[in-house]
Each structure stands twice: as C-alpha cells, then as structure tokens.
Enzyme design. Structure first.
Site, PDB file in Angstrom:
ATOM      1  CB  CYS A  86      -0.995  -0.056   1.148  1.00 28.08           C
ATOM      2  SG  CYS A  86      -2.434   0.958   0.815  1.00 28.08           S
ATOM      3  NE  ARG A 115      -0.375   9.791  -1.938  1.00 25.55           N
ATOM      4  CZ  ARG A 115      -0.830  10.939  -1.435  1.00 25.55           C
ATOM      5  NH1 ARG A 115      -0.959  11.999  -2.209  1.00 25.55           N
ATOM      6  NH2 ARG A 115      -1.142  11.028  -0.164  1.00 25.55           N
ATOM      7  CB  ILE A 145      -6.966   0.456   3.778  1.00 24.51           C
ATOM      8  CG1 ILE A 145      -7.406  -0.902   4.339  1.00 24.51           C
ATOM      9  CG2 ILE A 145      -7.327   1.599   4.715  1.00 24.51           C
ATOM     10  CD1 ILE A 145      -6.664  -1.348   5.584  1.00 24.51           C
ATOM     11  NE  ARG A 146      -6.737   6.262   4.079  1.00 25.93           N
ATOM     12  CZ  ARG A 146      -5.533   6.798   4.206  1.00 25.93           C
ATOM     13  NH1 ARG A 146      -5.174   7.822   3.462  1.00 25.93           N
ATOM     14  NH2 ARG A 146      -4.687   6.314   5.078  1.00 25.93           N
ATOM     15  CG  HIS A 185      -3.031  -3.150   4.039  1.00 29.96           C
ATOM     16  ND1 HIS A 185      -1.981  -2.655   4.764  1.00 29.96           N
ATOM     17  CD2 HIS A 185      -3.624  -2.085   3.469  1.00 29.96           C
ATOM     18  CE1 HIS A 185      -1.942  -1.345   4.638  1.00 29.96           C
ATOM     19  NE2 HIS A 185      -2.936  -0.969   3.861  1.00 29.96           N
ATOM     20  CD  GLU A 187      -0.412  -5.622   6.144  1.00 32.40           C
ATOM     21  OE1 GLU A 187      -0.396  -6.123   5.004  1.00 32.40           O
ATOM     22  OE2 GLU A 187      -0.598  -4.412   6.338  1.00 32.40           O
TER      23      GLU A 187
HETATM   24  N1  GLN Z   1      -3.483   6.482   0.584  1.00 32.51           N
HETATM   25  C1  GLN Z   1      -2.342   6.202   1.381  1.00 32.51           C
HETATM   26  C2  GLN Z   1      -1.115   6.984   0.903  1.00 32.51           C
HETATM   27  O1  GLN Z   1      -1.167   7.818   0.061  1.00 32.51           O
HETATM   28  C3  GLN Z   1      -2.027   4.717   1.413  1.00 32.51           C
HETATM   29  C4  GLN Z   1      -3.055   3.954   2.184  1.00 32.51           C
HETATM   30  C5  GLN Z   1      -2.550   2.730   2.891  1.00 32.51           C
HETATM   31  O2  GLN Z   1      -1.345   2.498   3.023  1.00 32.51           O
HETATM   32  N2  GLN Z   1      -3.472   1.939   3.399  1.00 32.51           N
HETATM   33  O3  GLN Z   1      -0.076   6.745   1.418  1.00 32.51           O
END
Ligand code: GLN
Length: 202
Positions: A86, A115, A145-146, A185, A187
């Site tokens: 991520c 991103r 997650i994002r 992720h 993990e």
């Molecule tokens: N959006 C986050 C970033 O720009 C990354 C999100 C994440 O690691 N779960 O770093």
C-alpha cells in the site's frame, strides 16, 4: 548447505509511522527474526525489508528526517529484497500521478502510481486477489484501504496482480528485481501465505 542457508532470516520492517505490528506478527509466526527499522544502522545485516502501509507522504517525510531514506534506497539498489504494501508501494514507485505537496519517493521500481485510486479517502474493501509469484499463484485475502493502483508498468517490471474495475483491469501488484510491491494489505486478514512465499525467496 551452509549455516547461513539454515539460519532464520533477519527481516526488517520500516517502523516510522505505523502499520508495523501486523507485519511483525506474521513474520514472527513464520519463524523469521525481525527488527524495526528507523535509522540507517538498523539496515545492517538484514536479509529483507518490509515497507508497510499507512500514509506515504508521512513515511517519506519521516524517512528523510531520520536520515534513513537514502541508505535504504542504496541498500535496495545493492540487492536488499523488499516487500512493500500500500503506502509502501507508493513510496517505492518512480513516479506518482498525484503526490502530496513536496512528496518524494524512493524510485525503487519503474512504475507510475495513482494514490487513493479506489474512490474517496475512506474507501476500504476486502477481496480475493490472485497474486503470481514465480510459478505459483496464490489467492490472497486482501484488504484495500485507500489503496493505490499502478497506472504505468515500466520495462522490466512484471505485473503480478490485477483486479477488475469499471475502467478495465487495474494493476495492484508489481515486481522488479528484488522488489515486490502490492496496493493492498495481505497482513490484515491472518493470511500469511504471501509473506511465507516472500520469505522462502530470500
Ligand atoms: N493512501 C495512502 C497513501 O497515500 C495509502 C493507504 C494505505 O497504506 N493503506 O499513502
């Protein structure tokens, strides 16, 4: 076989911000020796390093202020294997489509990354993602997650995971040389097979 072949690998986790404990516990459950990496000297003797998720622009700022960014980049150029997840993928990329103001990356892998590519900041989803590692494909229970996506895959970079989106297949896993990087992720869900395969390759 030498003693080094049978020793437990010493694996670092870049521990500047967070997202660290889950990786440490997966690695330890698989029998690896672990070390939190914050300073240049923490890189000494590592057999591999994990660049965890959280917020890539904060990881970048902290890594530069701790003086670990440049030594880390040089260690990877010298062959240190990386598993990035991520924000770790974002931090490993050569180019970002939408960097935060002043955000720098390590440029470990020749890709362009967008991103927060799955919608708004809070977007989070779990799905099963096939990830190709060498000759095997693992169906990994992945949390997004994002999460970022890879929008350009450079020469010499292998796409190892994709997910369908309304605009086509999005690349969410890449590998170049000793660097393996994932948008998601692995993990978070108690699924240790990806870490196990990575450890086996060290
Ligand atoms: N959006 C986050 C970033 O720009 C990354 C999100 C994440 O690691 N779960 O770093």
């Amino acid at each position: 076989m030498t003693a080094a072949d049978t020793a437990r690998p010493l694996v670092g986790v870049l521990a500047l911000q967070g997202g660290v404990e889950e990786h440490l516990s997966v690695l330890e459950s698989l029998g690896a020796e672990t070390r939190r990496v914050r300073l240049p000297q923490d890189l000494d003797g590592l057999g591999g390093i994990i660049l965890p998720g959280r917020e890539s622009s904060t990881i970048d700022k902290l890594a530069r202020s701790f003086g670990v960014a440049e030594p880390l980049r040089r260690a990877v150029e010298g062959g240190l294997p990386v598993l990035a997840t991520c924000a770790g993928l974002i931090y490993s990329a050569r180019d970002l489509e939408n960097p935060a103001s002043g955000q720098q990356t390590l440029g470990l892998i020749d890709v362009t990354v967008r991103r927060n590519a799955f919608g708004n900041q809070r977007f989070s989803e779990e799905r099963t993602v096939p990830v190709t590692l060498g000759s095997e494909t693992l169906n990994i229970e992945a949390s997004f997650i994002r999460a970022p996506i890879v929008t350009r895959v450079g020469e010499g970079v292998e796409a190892i995971a994709t997910v369908p989106r309304e605009d086509g297949e999005a690349v969410v896993g890449v590998r170049q040389g000793t660097v393996t990087a994932l948008s998601f992720h692995p993990e978070e869900n108690g699924d240790s097979r990806l870490h196990a395969a990575w450890l086996a390759s060290l």
